[in-house]
Design an enzyme around this catalytic site. Structure first.
Site, PDB file in Angstrom:
ATOM      1  N   GLY A  10      81.381 -59.523 -14.502  1.00 18.63           N
ATOM      2  CA  GLY A  10      82.242 -60.084 -15.392  1.00 18.63           C
ATOM      3  C   GLY A  10      81.725 -61.623 -15.518  1.00 18.63           C
ATOM      4  O   GLY A  10      81.460 -62.282 -16.528  1.00 18.63           O
ATOM      5  N   SER A  11      82.112 -62.368 -14.412  1.00 15.37           N
ATOM      6  CA  SER A  11      81.733 -64.004 -14.638  1.00 15.37           C
ATOM      7  C   SER A  11      80.268 -64.384 -14.373  1.00 15.37           C
ATOM      8  O   SER A  11      79.633 -63.518 -13.790  1.00 15.37           O
ATOM      9  CB  SER A  11      82.592 -64.510 -13.494  1.00 15.37           C
ATOM     10  N   HIS A  24      77.140 -62.867  -2.766  1.00 16.84           N
ATOM     11  CA  HIS A  24      77.664 -63.934  -1.700  1.00 16.84           C
ATOM     12  C   HIS A  24      76.640 -64.670  -1.216  1.00 16.84           C
ATOM     13  O   HIS A  24      76.692 -65.826  -0.517  1.00 16.84           O
ATOM     14  CB  HIS A  24      78.632 -63.487  -0.763  1.00 16.84           C
ATOM     15  N   CYS A  84      86.726 -55.399  -4.661  1.00 18.98           N
ATOM     16  CA  CYS A  84      85.874 -56.258  -3.953  1.00 18.98           C
ATOM     17  C   CYS A  84      85.231 -55.447  -2.639  1.00 18.98           C
ATOM     18  O   CYS A  84      84.179 -56.167  -2.333  1.00 18.98           O
ATOM     19  CB  CYS A  84      86.498 -57.566  -3.745  1.00 18.98           C
ATOM     20  N   CYS A 131      79.773 -58.036  -7.178  1.00 19.04           N
ATOM     21  CA  CYS A 131      81.080 -59.110  -7.627  1.00 19.04           C
ATOM     22  C   CYS A 131      80.682 -59.893  -8.643  1.00 19.04           C
ATOM     23  O   CYS A 131      79.185 -59.871  -9.250  1.00 19.04           O
ATOM     24  CB  CYS A 131      81.408 -59.488  -6.374  1.00 19.04           C
TER      25      CYS A 131
END
Ligand code: GLN
Ligand code: ZN
Length: 757
Positions: free
Chosen positions: A433-434, A696, A645, A728
């Site tokens: 998404g982001s 991450h 997540c 993510c």
């Protein structure tokens, strides 16, 4: 009757410790400047607690990063890789917390985990075969003496031996059992030392006692404390539990030689019954957790008085306590300059909770409790209608029927319809998404918020970002695109701001871990959708491409789990209200030509009750339906995605499948892929995109590496159900690593397609 708290926030009412620590990390201030800030903050806490007449003031609840990490250091559990860096004591500590990369070496941090059912995270102590557990630090004693010098004899607080051993990670061959004797002798020394220093009480935090306990666990707990408490100390020992009830070990707790027992009567739903059924040892003091340490609402004195009166039938000595440490609530309402009094009068942050304890003490010890001014005022407040009621929403929730939670036709039929419609290649590629939230994006949002740029300017800017993002994804060759989420500060706050029924605070920061704080929005009243929240952006993005554009929403359970919830209605009721609002948005997106809609439930697993036996009844029985309610109204050809997540959901895999999404993406790259076996064993129906690389970290995954991961996945997941995506959202990453990583991802998917022709 006396009053106590379990702990107080430490980050500073204006996050002073956070800012000072970050300056220290950047080398802008010296250690002594940082120590000085910390000392001022501790003094401020001491003063405020003293002024409010608190009887048991804690010390040792301060930490530069995390209490569990402090305990590891206190017990000498510092792995050699940190010790060998040869840094100062404080820097060695920070190396464990944050990792170290510099001229002295390169080490990663301790693992970090959620602290029980809170949004706080602790550092997981690491114990290897060479670890020699012994009392080695001085911090708790120094903090006790520091407070003493300032005229307050505090109640030192430390994490207990059982919780420490249970939560630690054993990286060698040894297990907890091998460290029992050493731990016993270290804690005995701690008690002796506090006795010598003149402490009256010491508080031992044992939250692990509210978890399900096996007989081996109980034996460990009893063995530890039988031995520790066999020493002769002048200091009295309070066994403090919180976040739940002690149903598995109540009799053991009562028969051990503790002087005080702290029980949580807010979240510990069986604690009152335990006391009533089994009584309470007359010689001990009951620290009764009746003021909620986790939520921000005022205490309802009438209810609290009833509980205390009940307890007084069984316990002679009662201390009024908070249910858990106040670490989990913001500092003080004094910093809320914009929130109107009509809201504020219902709220109590940490400082206001001190006042509540004082008032409760006054009321209870008065001859005529219910005639006291404080009691009367509180009763009036609770009798006023408080929430902004929305009867329409209430009725809609009340009139929900089973059919509202069922999407038709069933999954298998939809899958065929959707394959036909979207004509996606095998192993479709997408993102979560982001896209990178670069400094310019954050600056644009900030200037819009401050009114420095007009709405029109802001929209133009956002549209530029969206079109760049769409072009980028087309160039890379992704199959299902996203708009990039540039308009969002945070996946929950953004929706909270668009929904009726939420209120926002200015300075209600709560520590999440280390120097990171969050400012959860507050569910004030009944929730409804004020206006379309995302449609404009998604529609614009779709207009730029022929590829499917995913609409991007946050699910009801995650929105609720990351807010301060109401206490006057059930979580289920609130979740259904939010679900109905998100459902409207889903239908709106669909009506406006968005054919794939992702509803993120990043935090679904987070609030699973601590005890497995409570999972279904207390949580899953409404959380899963809440998600189903969001999407049950869409057409068969509209594809619903969800994202989670963590992949730690092996034990609720059935329920996840039962959310009835068409596709789920989740974090898998850092786990050992055992989740894939679980998917296979359970015949998982939903199509899946287990993340193929870790977002991450700034590392760029090579094509081969991604292909390897995909091959492993293909061993367990049917090819026609496998999606290819990162694990993510990309918002914390930079473009420099994002672009090549996604290129490699697409490349790997293409090669895999060729292999599977
Ligand atoms: N859609 C969100 C994003 O991509 C999901 C974030 C999350 O899972 N925490 O940022
Ligand atoms: Zn995620």
């Amino acid at each position: 009757m006396k009053t106590s708290i379990i702990g107080y926030p430490r980050i500073g009412s204006l996050r002073e410790l956070k800012f000072a620590s970050e300056k220290y990390f950047r080398g802008e201030i010296s250690e002594s400047e940082l120590q000085n800030t910390a000392k001022q903050l501790r003094l401020a806490n001491l003063t405020i607690q003293h002024q409010n007449g608190l009887d048991f003031i804690p010390s040792g609840d301060f930490s530069f990063y995390d209490g569990m990490l402090d305990t590891a250091v206190l017990l000498n559990a510092v792995p050699d890789r940190y010790r060998n860096l040869g840094l100062s004591e404080l820097d060695t500590y920070f190396a464990m917390a944050r990792g170290y990369q510099g001229e002295k070496g390169d080490v990663k941090t301790f693992a970090m985990k959620k602290w029980f059912n809170t949004n706080y995270h602790y550092m997981v102590p690491e114990i290897d075969d060479n670890t020699e557990i012994k009392l080695s630090g001085n911090q708790p004693f120094e903090l006790f003496q520091e407070a003493l010098k300032n005229g307050v004899k505090t109640k030192p607080v430390i994490i207990g031996a059982y919780t420490f051993l249970k939560l630690a990670r054993y990286t060698g061959n040894k297990t907890a059992a091998d460290f029992v004797d050493a731990v016993i002798s270290a804690y005995s020394q701690i008690f002796t030392k506090f006795s010598e220093l003149g402490a009256e009480w010491i508080q031992i935090d044992e939250p692990c006692l509210v978890m399900d306990m096996t007989s081996v666990d109980k034996e460990l707990f009893v063995k530890l404390y039988k031995k520790i408490l066999s020493g002769k100390y002048s200091v009295k020992v309070l066994l403090q539990t919180y976040f739940g009830d002690v149903r598995d070990c109540y009799s053991e707790i009562c028969s051990l030689d503790f002087d005080g027992i702290g029980l949580d009567f807010v979240e510990g739903k069986k604690n009152l019954a335990l006391v009533k059924e089994s009584g309470f040892p007359t010689e001990k003091t009951l620290f009764a957790g009746v003021v909620n340490g986790k939520n921000i609402w005022k205490n309802h004195y009438c209810n609290t008085l009833t509980t205390i009166a009940e307890l007084q039938k069984y316990a002679k000595n009662i201390v009024i306590n908070t249910s858990c440490s106040l670490l989990h609530v913001p500092y003080t309402l004094k910093n809320e300059t914009k929130l109107s009094e009509s809201y504020q009068k219902h709220l109590a942050y940490a400082e206001e909770k001190l006042l509540e304890l004082a008032e409760l003490k006054k009321i209870i010890t008065s001859e005529t409790p219910i005639e006291t001014e404080e009691y009367q005022k509180n009763t009036r407040l609770f009798s006023e209608p408080r929430s902004s009621a929305n009867l329409d929403v209430q009725n809609r929730v009340a009139n929900l029927t089973d059919a509202d939670f069922i999407r038709l036709p069933a999954f298998a039929e939809r899958e065929i319809i959707q394959k036909e419609r979207f004509q996606l290649p095998l192993f479709p590629t997408t993102t979560i998404g982001s896209f990178p939230q670069t400094a310019d994006v954050r600056a644009a949002r900030a200037s819009f918020r401050k009114g420095e740029i007009s709405e029109k300017q802001y929209d133009t800017y956002m549209k530029e970002k969206i079109s760049e993002c769409v072009a980028l994804q087309e160039n890379i060759g992704l199959d299902v695109l996203v708009h990039g989420e540039f308009e969002r500060n945070d996946m929950v706050e953004y929706f909270g701001e668009c929904l009726n029924g939420y209120i926002f605070t200015e300075k209600a920061w709560v520590q999440s871990y280390g120097t990171r704080c969050v400012k959860p929005p507050v569910v004030w009243g009944d929730i409804s959708r004020a206006k379309p929240m995302t449609v404009k952006w998604s529609v614009y993005a779709q207009s730029l491409t022929d590829k499917p554009m995913k609409g991007m929403l946050t699910g009801p359970v995650t929105i609720l789990n990351w807010s301060f919830p109401r206490e006057d209605i059930s979580l289920k009721e609130s979740a259904y209200q939010i679900a109905l609002a998100i459902r409207e948005e889903v239908l709106d997106l669909e009506a406006n030509g968005i054919n794939i809609i992702q509803v993120d439930e990043a935090a679904l697993r987070e609030k699973l009750p601590l005890r497995k036996s409570d999972w279904k009844t207390d949580y899953l029985d409404w959380a899963i339906p809440a998600f189903r309610l969001v999407h049950s109204g869409v057409k068969p050809e509209t594809q619903i995605h969800t994202h989670m997540c963590y992949s730690e959901f092996s034990d609720i895999i059935r329920e996840i499948d039962d959310m009835d999404a068409d596709v789920i993406t989740f974090e898998a790259s850092r786990s050992d892929l055992t989740i894939l076996d679980v998917l296979k064993e359970n015949n998982f129906r939903t199509e899946v995109g287990p993340g193929v690389y870790d977002i991450h970290s700034p590392r760029i995954p090579a094509v081969e590496e991604i292909k390897n991961a995909l091959h492993k996945m293909l061993d367990r997941i049917p090819a026609e159900k496998l999606w290819v995506n990162p694990d993510c959202g990309l918002k914390t990453r930079g473009n420099a690593e994002t672009v090549p990583s996604l290129e490699n991802l697409v490349h790997a998917a293409k090669e895999l397609r060729n292999e599977n022709l």
